[in-house]
Motif scaffolding. Structure first.
Motif, PDB file in Angstrom:
ATOM      1  N   ILE A  32      20.026  45.202 -39.173  1.00 43.23           N
ATOM      2  CA  ILE A  32      19.717  45.126 -40.598  1.00 43.23           C
ATOM      3  C   ILE A  32      19.110  43.767 -40.888  1.00 43.23           C
ATOM      4  N   GLN A  33      17.867  43.755 -41.369  1.00 43.66           N
ATOM      5  CA  GLN A  33      17.269  42.489 -41.783  1.00 43.66           C
ATOM      6  C   GLN A  33      18.020  41.986 -43.016  1.00 43.66           C
ATOM      7  N   GLU A  34      18.180  40.691 -43.130  1.00 47.92           N
ATOM      8  CA  GLU A  34      18.869  40.122 -44.285  1.00 47.92           C
ATOM      9  C   GLU A  34      18.203  40.562 -45.588  1.00 47.92           C
ATOM     10  N   SER A  35      16.865  40.608 -45.591  1.00 47.73           N
ATOM     11  CA  SER A  35      16.141  40.998 -46.798  1.00 47.73           C
ATOM     12  C   SER A  35      16.389  42.458 -47.179  1.00 47.73           C
ATOM     13  N   ALA A  36      16.897  43.271 -46.241  1.00 48.11           N
ATOM     14  CA  ALA A  36      17.208  44.674 -46.550  1.00 48.11           C
ATOM     15  C   ALA A  36      18.393  44.779 -47.495  1.00 48.11           C
ATOM     16  N   LEU A  37      19.190  43.726 -47.591  1.00 44.97           N
ATOM     17  CA  LEU A  37      20.340  43.733 -48.490  1.00 44.97           C
ATOM     18  C   LEU A  37      19.997  43.173 -49.865  1.00 44.97           C
ATOM     19  N   GLU A  38      18.738  42.838 -50.071  1.00 41.18           N
ATOM     20  CA  GLU A  38      18.271  42.348 -51.370  1.00 41.18           C
ATOM     21  C   GLU A  38      17.418  43.429 -52.014  1.00 41.18           C
ATOM     22  N   GLY A  39      17.488  43.527 -53.330  1.00 39.50           N
ATOM     23  CA  GLY A  39      16.668  44.493 -54.045  1.00 39.50           C
ATOM     24  C   GLY A  39      17.179  45.912 -53.940  1.00 39.50           C
TER      25      GLY A  39
END
Length: 118
Positions: free
Chosen positions: A67-74
């Motif tokens: 899971i990319q860290e940015s996948a947990l944003e937005g």
């Protein structure tokens, strides 16, 4: 041929041989643990994907989800929590190197249950 030219030619030959040997060593043996990637999907502002890691004999030793860290944003969050658990994601296939394990796909759900996600 002068002594300087002979030495220069010998040095050039030695350097070329060293380069060839260094290149062969860098290519080296390809055995050892390897990681293969399966399905990739957009989530939030990033990407998620399944993977399998195999040992030097090609046997699976680890299955997972990167899971990319940015996948947990937005991520979309409902205004009110729905009754019951949220629906699971569509199944994500593992790479073919995971065949022979008891796992053939991965599903997950993300909800604001238990520990706070804030």
């Amino acid at each position: 041929m002068s002594d300087i030219r002979r030495r220069a030619r010998l040095l050039t030959t030695a350097l070329a041989a060293a380069l060839v040997l260094a290149s062969a060593a860098a290519c080296g043996d390809d055995s050892g643990p390897k990681t293969y990637y399966g399905d990739e999907r957009s989530m939030g502002n990033g990407q998620i994907r399944t993977y399998v890691t195999t040992d030097e004999d090609g046997h699976p030793t680890e299955l997972g989800l990167r899971i990319q860290e940015s996948a947990l944003e937005g991520l979309p969050m409902p205004a009110a929590m729905p009754e019951g658990p949220p629906p699971a994601s569509p199944g994500m296939a593992f790479p073919k190197e995971a065949e022979g394990t008891v796992v053939n796909h991965l599903t997950f759900w993300l909800g604001k249950f238990g520990a706070a996600l804030e």
